[in-house]
Structures are given as C-alpha cells and as structure tokens.
Design a protein around this motif. Structure first.
Motif, PDB file in Angstrom:
ATOM      1  N   ILE A   1      39.099 128.797  -2.150  1.00 46.94           N
ATOM      2  CA  ILE A   1      38.727 127.614  -2.936  1.00 46.94           C
ATOM      3  C   ILE A   1      38.799 126.346  -2.088  1.00 46.94           C
ATOM      4  N   HIS A   2      39.369 126.454  -0.893  1.00 50.65           N
ATOM      5  CA  HIS A   2      39.520 125.295  -0.011  1.00 50.65           C
ATOM      6  C   HIS A   2      38.280 125.133   0.858  1.00 50.65           C
ATOM      7  N   ALA A   3      37.762 123.930   0.901  1.00 41.17           N
ATOM      8  CA  ALA A   3      36.546 123.644   1.659  1.00 41.17           C
ATOM      9  C   ALA A   3      36.755 123.935   3.148  1.00 41.17           C
ATOM     10  N   PRO A   4      35.709 124.362   3.837  1.00 44.02           N
ATOM     11  CA  PRO A   4      35.855 124.758   5.241  1.00 44.02           C
ATOM     12  C   PRO A   4      35.767 123.624   6.260  1.00 44.02           C
TER      13      PRO A   4
ATOM     14  N   VAL B   1      47.298 122.665  16.024  1.00 45.45           N
ATOM     15  CA  VAL B   1      46.634 122.022  14.883  1.00 45.45           C
ATOM     16  C   VAL B   1      47.431 120.801  14.455  1.00 45.45           C
ATOM     17  N   LYS B   2      48.745 120.959  14.327  1.00 49.34           N
ATOM     18  CA  LYS B   2      49.579 119.818  13.933  1.00 49.34           C
ATOM     19  C   LYS B   2      49.470 118.687  14.948  1.00 49.34           C
TER      20      LYS B   2
ATOM     21  N   LEU C   1      37.091 121.750  11.714  1.00 44.57           N
ATOM     22  CA  LEU C   1      37.536 120.645  12.559  1.00 44.57           C
ATOM     23  C   LEU C   1      38.711 121.043  13.454  1.00 44.57           C
ATOM     24  N   VAL C   2      39.657 121.817  12.921  1.00 46.41           N
ATOM     25  CA  VAL C   2      40.857 122.168  13.691  1.00 46.41           C
ATOM     26  C   VAL C   2      40.730 123.495  14.434  1.00 46.41           C
ATOM     27  N   ALA C   3      39.615 124.176  14.286  1.00 47.73           N
ATOM     28  CA  ALA C   3      39.448 125.492  14.919  1.00 47.73           C
ATOM     29  C   ALA C   3      39.692 125.464  16.432  1.00 47.73           C
ATOM     30  N   PRO C   4      39.155 124.496  17.180  1.00 46.56           N
ATOM     31  CA  PRO C   4      39.438 124.504  18.630  1.00 46.56           C
ATOM     32  C   PRO C   4      40.928 124.404  18.944  1.00 46.56           C
TER      33      PRO C   4
ATOM     34  N   THR D   1      40.597 128.953   8.859  1.00 43.26           N
ATOM     35  CA  THR D   1      40.371 128.707  10.283  1.00 43.26           C
ATOM     36  C   THR D   1      40.370 130.023  11.053  1.00 43.26           C
ATOM     37  N   GLN D   2      41.351 130.876  10.753  1.00 42.78           N
ATOM     38  CA  GLN D   2      41.416 132.169  11.430  1.00 42.78           C
ATOM     39  C   GLN D   2      40.187 133.021  11.136  1.00 42.78           C
TER      40      GLN D   2
END
Length: 193
Positions: free
Chosen positions: A88-91, A109-110, A96-99, A44-45
C-alpha cells in the motif's frame, strides 16, 4: 563571515543540521526501523532484487531480517489482478533510496535521507535570505524549519516526508530567485515537484 555570507551561512546551516540529525539518529537507532519504515525498505528490496513491486516473495524469504527483528506481514489491501501482493506504500521513496540501500543497506538509507534533509535546510536558509536579505531572519527561519518536530524526526527515518519537503523547497526557488525562472532550471524544478 561564516554566519552572514549567504553561501557560507547556508553551508554552515546544513552542516549544523547534519550534526544534529546524526545525533538524533544515533539516539533512536536501537528503536528503528519501526512503523512503516520496514515496509518502504522491503519495496526497495523488491525493486533491487526482483525489479518489480510484488512484495510477497520478499516477505516469504524474510528479506527484511537484515534490518528488522520481528515478523513483518505485508501491508496490502487486496491482491492485484495477477493475484500478486503489492504494498500500500507508494514506490517513490523506495526508488529514491534504492542506490543507497544497494550500496550500504539500511544504514546507507538513513545516512542518505539525513544528508538530503540537511541539504534541504541549507536551501531553506538560502530561501529565507532571498526573501529577507537579513542573516538573523534567515537563521531564525532555518532553525524553525530544521528543528521542528516533524522534520527533525523524519530526517533519519525511512518515510517520504523529509524528501518531499526537500523537493518542495526546490519548487519555491523560482518564486524568490529570478535565475530559477530560466527554462533549463524550470525543468529541474518541474522534475522536483
């Protein structure tokens, strides 16, 4: 009235779930993020800061220190053709949590995931109502979904499971509600799936 009128009952179900998920999040807050959570957050960062999926520079700068206390080696299998490291983690989840991350960091995010999960349980209540037309059965189905161990513990964790479940519930709408078979609404369902 609050527990039997479908829309009100669904809202009540979502509110109850949000409170329960918030209590759960508060109880485990000192232990999170853990597992793969910081790896989703660093993607995300990278999306926010660099507008790319190349995470090596984010690890080198220690971007993760804002929410993770240890050393975080990158999760990757091998370097890409351009010799850059990609997670390896899908983006999908990081996008989705970027905003929420941009505005409020890890706590945002939580909170966003928790609220989206609570809304999904409200939808689960409505779906059960559409199938059964029975408030008691709808509450039972809601409780079985909302408080199952996998969903409950993923609602406030940075994993794709709870958002994926919410999107799948949207995919069920056309099966139980004729109004969701209209082309405009089917476009939304298709996007969710």
């Amino acid at each position: 009235d609050l527990i039997v009128v479908p829309r009100r009952a669904a809202l009540a179900a979502g509110a109850i779930a949000a409170i329960a998920y918030g209590a759960g999040a508060w109880a485990v807050a000192p232990r999170l993020p853990a597992g793969d959570e910081p790896h989703y957050l660093i993607v995300t960062q990278s999306l926010l800061a660099d507008r790319d999926l190349q995470i090596e520079n984010n690890h080198q700068k220690g971007d993760y220190r804002a929410y993770f206390g240890g050393v975080l080696p990158p999760h990757y299998l091998r370097r890409g053709a351009n010799l850059e490291i990609y997670s390896i983690h899908a983006p999908g989840l990081p996008l989705l949590v970027a905003p929420a991350f941009a505005l409020f960091g890890f706590a945002g995010v939580k909170a966003a995931l928790l609220l989206a999960s609570a809304a999904a349980t409200a939808l689960a209540w409505l779906l059960a109502w559409r199938v059964t037309r029975d408030p008691a059965a709808s509450w039972f189905a809601w409780a079985a979904v909302a408080f199952s161990a996998p969903l409950f513990f993923h609602t406030f964790a940075v994993y794709p499971d709870a958002p994926g479940a919410a999107l799948m519930l949207i995919g069920v709408l056309p099966l139980v509600d004729e109004r969701w078979r209209e082309p405009r609404r089917l476009l939304l369902v298709g996007a969710a799936l």
